[in-house]
Write a protein that holds these residues in place. Structure first.
Motif, mmCIF file in Angstrom:
data_model
loop_
_atom_site.group_PDB
_atom_site.id
_atom_site.type_symbol
_atom_site.label_atom_id
_atom_site.label_comp_id
_atom_site.label_asym_id
_atom_site.label_seq_id
_atom_site.Cartn_x
_atom_site.Cartn_y
_atom_site.Cartn_z
ATOM 1 N N GLN A 178 -6.695 -2.831 19.185
ATOM 2 C CA GLN A 178 -6.410 -4.077 18.488
ATOM 3 C C GLN A 178 -5.249 -3.935 17.505
ATOM 4 O O GLN A 178 -4.897 -4.891 16.807
ATOM 5 N N GLY A 179 -4.668 -2.738 17.452
ATOM 6 C CA GLY A 179 -3.478 -2.535 16.648
ATOM 7 C C GLY A 179 -3.683 -1.860 15.313
ATOM 8 O O GLY A 179 -2.719 -1.611 14.585
ATOM 9 N N GLU A 180 -4.925 -1.560 14.958
ATOM 10 C CA GLU A 180 -5.163 -0.911 13.665
ATOM 11 C C GLU A 180 -4.560 0.484 13.683
ATOM 12 O O GLU A 180 -4.772 1.257 14.612
ATOM 13 N N PRO A 181 -3.784 0.838 12.652
ATOM 14 C CA PRO A 181 -3.164 2.171 12.611
ATOM 15 C C PRO A 181 -4.208 3.284 12.638
ATOM 16 O O PRO A 181 -5.272 3.177 12.027
ATOM 17 N N ILE A 182 -3.889 4.333 13.342
ATOM 18 C CA ILE A 182 -4.852 5.413 13.519
ATOM 19 C C ILE A 182 -5.176 6.105 12.194
ATOM 20 O O ILE A 182 -6.277 6.624 12.009
ATOM 21 N N TYR B 53 -5.955 11.694 2.109
ATOM 22 C CA TYR B 53 -6.958 10.654 2.304
ATOM 23 C C TYR B 53 -6.246 9.299 2.256
ATOM 24 O O TYR B 53 -5.408 9.050 1.383
ATOM 25 N N ILE B 54 -6.556 8.413 3.201
ATOM 26 C CA ILE B 54 -5.889 7.122 3.316
ATOM 27 C C ILE B 54 -6.928 6.025 3.539
ATOM 28 O O ILE B 54 -7.887 6.214 4.299
ATOM 29 N N THR B 55 -6.728 4.874 2.893
ATOM 30 C CA THR B 55 -7.547 3.691 3.150
ATOM 31 C C THR B 55 -6.610 2.490 3.290
ATOM 32 O O THR B 55 -5.426 2.577 2.942
ATOM 33 N N PRO B 56 -7.122 1.351 3.748
ATOM 34 C CA PRO B 56 -6.279 0.147 3.843
ATOM 35 C C PRO B 56 -5.791 -0.371 2.491
ATOM 36 O O PRO B 56 -5.005 -1.324 2.450
ATOM 37 N N LEU C 188 6.675 -8.245 9.427
ATOM 38 C CA LEU C 188 5.414 -8.187 8.684
ATOM 39 C C LEU C 188 4.187 -8.231 9.587
ATOM 40 O O LEU C 188 3.149 -7.655 9.253
ATOM 41 N N ASN C 189 4.287 -8.897 10.727
ATOM 42 C CA ASN C 189 3.134 -8.934 11.631
ATOM 43 C C ASN C 189 2.778 -7.543 12.133
ATOM 44 O O ASN C 189 1.595 -7.230 12.332
ATOM 45 N N GLU D 275 -1.602 -3.279 6.663
ATOM 46 C CA GLU D 275 -1.261 -2.603 5.409
ATOM 47 C C GLU D 275 -1.213 -3.600 4.255
ATOM 48 O O GLU D 275 -0.961 -4.789 4.461
ATOM 49 N N PRO D 276 -1.455 -3.149 3.020
ATOM 50 C CA PRO D 276 -1.565 -4.071 1.880
ATOM 51 C C PRO D 276 -0.236 -4.759 1.554
ATOM 52 O O PRO D 276 0.775 -4.095 1.318
ATOM 53 N N SER D 277 -0.254 -6.081 1.546
ATOM 54 C CA SER D 277 0.972 -6.844 1.287
ATOM 55 C C SER D 277 1.528 -6.559 -0.107
ATOM 56 O O SER D 277 2.736 -6.614 -0.321
#
Length: 269
Positions: A59-63, A78-81, A189-190, A195-197
């Motif tokens: 669905q396009g979510e970054p790995i 460590y990474i979060t949205p 942007l799409n 990722e956080p705007s």
């Protein structure tokens, strides 16, 4: 279904690599385990978890968000949205700082630290530097603090701040920032929708944050201090002119690996 069968369903090398990463996450095993146990049959729970992860990726979510971690400068973060995913271009910023700022003692500020990759990486290589990392997002600061703790980067002070607002009267030798620099109507942007705007968009032309950082920098810099900014590939001339208008000297722009102007440094007169 076993590991070998799942991996063999990939139609391209990149897809196979990502399948392997998702599979290691589902199995809670290192990647080498996949090669040493190719006939291992997944349990129903493991197979369902893998498929859930795979669907998110399709669905396009970054790995990096799916795995909750990524690599930067050969370090795990460590990474979060709540934070941007580190880009390879930013490693060039680290290279430049380490090559050109070799002082044992130095006061450095990073504005808009996000996941903390810049401050934490520099703290690992310059443990005697006095580093302050700021961000307006409490969630981003939580991620950065976790990364600093994981890498034992004890010489970083984290402050919630909208650029300079939360900083005291102390002055820095070096101010670094990889601020938001995407225009609010940018067609890309799409592609960045996960990722956080707040960490991406900066006004109509994408220059609001950079403008603030440059205009207020002299108040917060020591004499002969420096500002180093990462920016968009098409923003170099604007950034250079802004530094000139604010009486900075020794302005220099460096290219990324794709030969695009990617970061600019300037000296406080």
């Amino acid at each position: 279904m076993n590991i070998k069968q799942i991996c063999s369903q990939a139609s391209a090398t990149t897809e196979r690599f990502e399948r392997e990463l998702l599979l290691t996450h589902a199995l809670n095993q290192p990647r080498a385990y996949l090669y040493s146990h190719p006939e291992k049959e997944l349990s129903q729970t493991e197979f369902e978890l893998f498929n859930q992860l795979l669907q998110r990726r399709e669905q396009g979510e970054p790995i990096a968000y799916i795995l909750g971690e990524t690599e930067f400068y050969s370090l795990k973060f460590y990474i979060t949205p709540a934070v941007l995913i580190p880009r390879p271009e930013t490693e060039l910023l680290i290279d430049y700082v380490l090559e050109n700022f070799k002082q044992k003692k130095l006061c450095m500020w990073e504005l808009g630290t996000g996941s903390g990759i810049i401050s934490v990486t520099l703290a690992r290589h310059r443990p005697d530097w006095d580093i302050t990392a700021t961000d307006i997002s409490e969630e981003a600061l939580d991620v950065a603090k976790k990364n600093a703790h994981f890498h034992k980067a004890h010489n970083i002070k984290f402050i919630k701040s909208n650029w300079y607002e939360g900083l005291d009267s102390a002055k820095a030798d070096l101010i670094i920032s990889n601020p938001p620099y995407v225009a609010e109507n940018d067609t890309h942007l799409n592609e960045l929708r996960f990722e956080p705007s707040l960490a991406l968009i900066s006004g109509k032309e994408g220059m609001d944050a950079i403008k603030t950082i440059i205009q207020e920098a002299k108040t917060h810099l020591k004499s002969n201090g420096w500002v180093l900014l990462e920016h968009g590939y098409d923003q170099a001339k604007w950034v250079q002119n802004s530094f000139r208008e604010n009486q900075f000297s020794e302005i220099k722009t460096m290219d990324d690996l794709n030969h695009h102007p990617r970061m600019t440094i300037a000296k406080n007169v």
